[in-house]
Design an enzyme around this catalytic site. Structure first.
Site, PDB file in Angstrom:
ATOM      1  N   GLU A   1      -9.162  -0.514   7.065  1.00 59.13           N
ATOM      2  CA  GLU A   1      -7.894  -0.843   7.717  1.00 59.13           C
ATOM      3  C   GLU A   1      -8.004  -0.648   9.226  1.00 59.13           C
ATOM      4  O   GLU A   1      -7.538  -1.476   9.998  1.00 59.13           O
ATOM      5  CB  GLU A   1      -6.779   0.052   7.156  1.00 59.13           C
ATOM      6  CG  GLU A   1      -5.409  -0.246   7.779  1.00 59.13           C
ATOM      7  CD  GLU A   1      -4.316   0.698   7.291  1.00 59.13           C
ATOM      8  OE1 GLU A   1      -4.649   1.753   6.705  1.00 59.13           O
ATOM      9  OE2 GLU A   1      -3.129   0.372   7.518  1.00 59.13           O
TER      10      GLU A   1
ATOM     11  N   GLU B   1      -4.485  10.052  18.021  1.00 59.12           N
ATOM     12  CA  GLU B   1      -4.974  11.431  18.074  1.00 59.12           C
ATOM     13  C   GLU B   1      -5.865  11.734  16.867  1.00 59.12           C
ATOM     14  O   GLU B   1      -6.876  12.426  16.994  1.00 59.12           O
ATOM     15  CB  GLU B   1      -3.793  12.409  18.141  1.00 59.12           C
ATOM     16  CG  GLU B   1      -3.031  12.368  19.465  1.00 59.12           C
ATOM     17  CD  GLU B   1      -2.213  11.093  19.683  1.00 59.12           C
ATOM     18  OE1 GLU B   1      -1.870  10.419  18.684  1.00 59.12           O
ATOM     19  OE2 GLU B   1      -1.928  10.752  20.847  1.00 59.12           O
TER      20      GLU B   1
ATOM     21  N   GLN C   1       0.827  -1.202   0.000  1.00 56.89           N
ATOM     22  CA  GLN C   1       0.000   0.000   0.000  1.00 56.89           C
ATOM     23  C   GLN C   1       0.861   1.251   0.000  1.00 56.89           C
ATOM     24  O   GLN C   1       1.652   1.447   0.921  1.00 56.89           O
ATOM     25  CB  GLN C   1      -0.884  -0.034   1.248  1.00 56.89           C
ATOM     26  CG  GLN C   1      -1.630   1.240   1.515  1.00 56.89           C
ATOM     27  CD  GLN C   1      -2.396   1.217   2.827  1.00 56.89           C
ATOM     28  OE1 GLN C   1      -3.601   1.077   2.842  1.00 56.89           O
ATOM     29  NE2 GLN C   1      -1.678   1.339   3.940  1.00 56.89           N
ATOM     30  N   GLY C   2       0.721   2.090  -1.009  1.00 55.41           N
ATOM     31  CA  GLY C   2       1.516   3.322  -1.067  1.00 55.41           C
ATOM     32  C   GLY C   2       0.708   4.533  -0.650  1.00 55.41           C
ATOM     33  O   GLY C   2       0.058   5.172  -1.471  1.00 55.41           O
ATOM     34  N   TYR C   3       0.723   4.806   0.623  1.00 53.79           N
ATOM     35  CA  TYR C   3      -0.068   5.927   1.152  1.00 53.79           C
ATOM     36  C   TYR C   3       0.836   7.032   1.701  1.00 53.79           C
ATOM     37  O   TYR C   3       0.996   8.073   1.102  1.00 53.79           O
ATOM     38  CB  TYR C   3      -1.013   5.424   2.259  1.00 53.79           C
ATOM     39  CG  TYR C   3      -2.359   4.934   1.784  1.00 53.79           C
ATOM     40  CD1 TYR C   3      -2.511   4.319   0.544  1.00 53.79           C
ATOM     41  CD2 TYR C   3      -3.492   5.059   2.577  1.00 53.79           C
ATOM     42  CE1 TYR C   3      -3.750   3.859   0.110  1.00 53.79           C
ATOM     43  CE2 TYR C   3      -4.738   4.609   2.157  1.00 53.79           C
ATOM     44  CZ  TYR C   3      -4.865   4.009   0.923  1.00 53.79           C
ATOM     45  OH  TYR C   3      -6.084   3.574   0.512  1.00 53.79           O
ATOM     46  N   SER C   4       1.435   6.778   2.889  1.00 55.44           N
ATOM     47  CA  SER C   4       2.200   7.830   3.578  1.00 55.44           C
ATOM     48  C   SER C   4       3.393   8.299   2.766  1.00 55.44           C
ATOM     49  O   SER C   4       3.986   7.535   1.990  1.00 55.44           O
ATOM     50  CB  SER C   4       2.716   7.319   4.921  1.00 55.44           C
ATOM     51  OG  SER C   4       1.651   6.984   5.760  1.00 55.44           O
TER      52      SER C   4
ATOM     53  N   SER D   1       4.506  -1.038   3.956  1.00 56.65           N
ATOM     54  CA  SER D   1       4.716  -2.349   4.562  1.00 56.65           C
ATOM     55  C   SER D   1       5.096  -3.380   3.509  1.00 56.65           C
ATOM     56  O   SER D   1       4.395  -3.518   2.511  1.00 56.65           O
ATOM     57  CB  SER D   1       3.443  -2.828   5.263  1.00 56.65           C
ATOM     58  OG  SER D   1       3.043  -1.883   6.216  1.00 56.65           O
TER      59      SER D   1
END
Lengths: 376, 393
Positions: free
Chosen positions: B248, B377, B130-133, B165
């Protein structure tokens, strides 16, 4: 685990409507400020009968509506939301359970329809010391002819001051601390030798300190000497009810706090825009969700297999005590100075939460009991 | 098929087809089968188990049959889970394809995309990441900068992802890219798929405090991605991203509370023993443990309740943020307790006795729980805004 079906959603909604209308928090103020002689409204109690709540745990053959424990919890939660005072917990939950589970046919025929019809208020007398500890029952029941003589003292007997009859946990054998040797007796509240002292609590609700001096008891509930299991059945239903009430108390004070966070302005904006308060409110919402699941789970278990419900009921009551304590403390803090005044209701929720935490075992009692159920 | 017939047949099939080694308790990560082009099966039994389960569609029991799934109803899937648990059967396959991309494609993908990508996920042939951050887009994910320029028949992708990951082990990536730099940040993002062997893709593992490297930095330099690999509508990728994040979060929250976890009470009894009444011989530890146990039970009951409510059509939505928050915070609490209870044993890092510091490494890993997939948060902020409707901070 279940989602609420249509019938139960309807029960909850009608309970909310009825209680908001007939017994809002201002009604508790009225009872308190007029020094009401009963500490609850008999009209309200009859109204609860018309709603089918007095017979909520009683079978239809005995005049009940038999909605089960999930239904009972929904009603208790709504009662918590409006701080409604009534003999529901003592009579319709605990006494009804003890008699339905342990009574002879004759006892059932005599008492269950009377409870369903709101014609009898029955208190359960268990505690003796300042802390809830059923197995430490010391009040003596000694055989005398073909009856038992009761001698001793009970405390924190909810609705004891208005009861027509009292279910007394007494010791027929063994020593305080033994689960064996405990018996339950049904006695008339006006029987010779019984003296009842009304106690008005911090929450403006009522209980009684009751002295038993050579009180004649002929009406045993269940098998004498083997009453602990039956007592636990009644107490577990009551504990689940109190946990549900605490969910209501905590939920309502939380909802009112969230409304306040949106309305109250400081530094030119609603205080609910401050992250410090947002996160505390959100955390509390999560805790309420967790509590709701345990209460529901406990009641599903009470409906399905009541003898195996002790551990989940303790989990629910433990969590209810912790979450309610947090909810009302946060409510007072977030309401600020106003939270300290008698003018708004938040203080009333805090007082009821305190008393309901103590009632039928506090968080420590139930954490210990849960641990023991896990052999830990 | 009546449910009891299904149960009976499932039980018989599992009894005949689940190899003995796949019924041994899983040690977690080292025993998971992730699949993929380069997957080295740990044993022949692991390979057979995957093949047999995939042939039934039971690696993804509720996906439709035409996409490699088992086509099971919710009730049947529950029975399958129960029967697998009854014989201690391990999960045949885990992957981000199953947990995340699959549900997103089923929801947003074109028919052609479903046919092309779902069956290889179900068979464990393609492993996804998964390419998110990005380095500059963590909690503020929508500010991501990896850009995909329209070059006619393809996009040209340039930029960097982080915390990807298992990027170094994955075959394909599903990736959020910026396709309209001029639009407001949520409106210029698209969701694309591409092969990790495409020219211009490189990965670099990140060494973590646990001594392991489950995450990577992933770099894209002039990577050509065919236009057909766009999922959903151009510039509307944030909708898919939000859907997936919700998914997720629910699965992180739920995953942590699954059975087969270490038992706090059992470990505490090993360390402290019992007193004469049978209670743990340390009242402080006993209280802490039992509080965590009850909270664990409350979390499980909440997962089950939300499941039942979702099934009954009672909306759950943003409540996944609660599961994520409560689940990860509880897991951290539990592992702090394991470390205290384990005493000096728990501190062993390089020893055979500790299986090379498994507990200590797991403890350190839990610290990421409340960061990955949206920090605690951020979760509290979601609850405050989306559920409590509190004003913008």
């Amino acid at each position: 685990m279940i989602a609420l079906d249509e019938d139960r959603i309807m029960l909850r909604d009608s309970a909310r409507e009825f209680l908001t209308d007939k017994s809002p928090a201002s009604e508790l103020r009225r009872l308190r400020d007029t020094k009401d002689k009963d500490g609850f409204s008999r009209d309200l109690w009859r109204g609860m009968k018309d709603m089918g709540w007095t017979g909520i745990l009683i079978d239809e053959a005995n005049g009940g509506s038999d909605f089960g424990h999930v239904g009972m919890a929904l009603v208790c939660e709504e009662m918590g939301r409006t701080l409604a005072a009534s003999p529901f917990l003592s009579t319709a939950v605990m006494a009804a359970t003890a008699i339905r589970r342990g009574g002879s046919e004759e006892q059932k025929k005599k008492w269950l329809p009377a409870i369903s019809e709101a014609k009898a208020i029955i208190a359960l007398a268990v505690d003796e010391g300042r802390k809830h500890a059923p197995e430490k029952t010391a009040l003596k029941a000694e055989i005398s002819g073909n009856a038992f003589k009761l001698n001793g003292e009970k405390s924190f007997v909810v609705d004891g001051h208005v009861a027509d009859a009292i279910i007394v946990a007494a010791r027929t054998e063994g020593e305080p601390g033994d689960k064996n040797g405990i018996s339950l007796f049904l006695v008339d509240a006006k029987a010779p030798g019984i003296s009842i002292e009304r106690v008005i609590g911090v929450d403006s609700r009522n209980n009684a300190r009751i002295k038993f001096e050579n009180v004649n008891a002929v009406d045993a509930l269940g098998v004498t000497g083997k009453g602990f299991g039956l007592l636990e059945n009644a107490l577990n239903a009551g504990r689940a009810g109190v946990a549900a009430e605490l969910l209501g108390v905590a939920g309502e004070s939380f909802d009112r706090t969230v409304v306040f966070l949106k309305e109250r302005k400081q530094f030119g904006k609603p205080i609910g825009a401050f992250q410090a308060l947002q996160h505390r409110a959100a955390h509390l919402f999560g805790e309420l969700e967790l509590l709701r699941s345990l209460v529901l789970s406990a009641c599903v278990t009470l409906d399905k297999s009541p003898d195996a419900a002790g551990s989940i009921v303790s989990a629910a009551k433990y969590k209810a005590c912790e979450v309610a304590k947090l909810a009302v403390s946060e409510a007072v803090q977030m309401f600020g100075g106003m939270g300290m005044t008698d003018e708004i209701d938040i203080g009333l929720f805090m007082k009821r939460a305190r008393a309901a935490q103590e009632l039928l075992g506090d968080a420590y009692f139930h954490a210990d009991r849960y641990a023991q159920s896990q052999k830990f | 098929m009546p449910l009891d017939t299904f149960r009976q047949e499932t039980r018989e099939w599992l009894a005949q087809n689940c190899p003995p080694e796949m019924r041994k308790p899983s040690r977690g990560e080292p025993d998971i089968c992730w699949g993929g082009r380069n997957w080295q099966f740990h044993s022949n039994d692991q390979k057979i188990w995957l093949e047999r389960m995939a042939s039934k569609g039971w690696t993804v029991p509720m996906w439709p049959k035409e996409y490699g799934g088992g086509g099971l109803s919710r009730e049947e899937e529950k029975i399958l889970r129960e029967e697998m648990r009854a014989i201690n059967a391990r999960s045949p396959l885990e992957s981000f394809g199953i947990w995340m991309l699959g549900p997103a494609l089923l929801h947003f993908g074109s028919e052609a995309q479903k046919k092309e990508y779902l069956p290889p996920i179900a068979r464990g042939e393609i492993r996804w990441c998964q390419g998110y951050s990005e380095p500059g887009a963590g909690s503020d994910l929508a500010s991501l900068q990896t850009k995909a320029e329209d070059k006619g028949d393809h996009f040209l992708v340039n930029g960097q992802k982080i915390w990807t990951s298992y990027a170094d082990k994955a075959d394909w990536i599903f990736c959020l890219v910026r396709t309209d730099p001029a639009a407001p940040k949520h409106k210029g993002i698209s969701f694309v798929l591409f092969d990790m062997t495409t020219k211009g893709v490189t990965t670099k593992p990140i060494l973590l405090i646990s001594g392991k490297s489950p995450f990577c930095e992933t770099f894209f330099e002039n990577v050509k991605v065919p236009k057909a690999n766009l999922v959903g509508t151009l510039n509307d990728g944030w909708t898919i991203a939000k859907y997936l994040l919700t998914h997720e979060r629910a699965s992180i929250g739920s995953g942590l509370s699954l059975a087969g976890m270490r038992s706090l009470p059992a470990e505490a009894i090993k360390s402290f023993g019992r007193d004469a009444s049978g209670r743990l011989d340390n009242p402080f530890v006993r209280e802490e443990v039992i509080r965590a146990e009850i909270d664990g039970r409350a979390l499980l009951a909440t997962i089950e309740r939300y499941r039942a409510e979702a099934k009954a059509g009672q909306g759950v939505g943003a409540k996944s943020a609660i599961l994520k928050y409560a689940g990860t915070e509880l897991n951290k609490r539990r592992y702090e307790a394991f470390m205290t209870i384990g005493g000096s044993d728990a501190l062993e890092w390089e020893s055979a006795r500790s299986d090379e510091g498994t507990l200590a490494r797991e403890w350190l890993r839990t610290k990421a729980n409340s960061i990955e997939g949206g920090t605690s948060e951020i979760m509290l902020g979601i609850v405050a805004k989306r559920i409590l409707d509190l004003p913008e901070a």
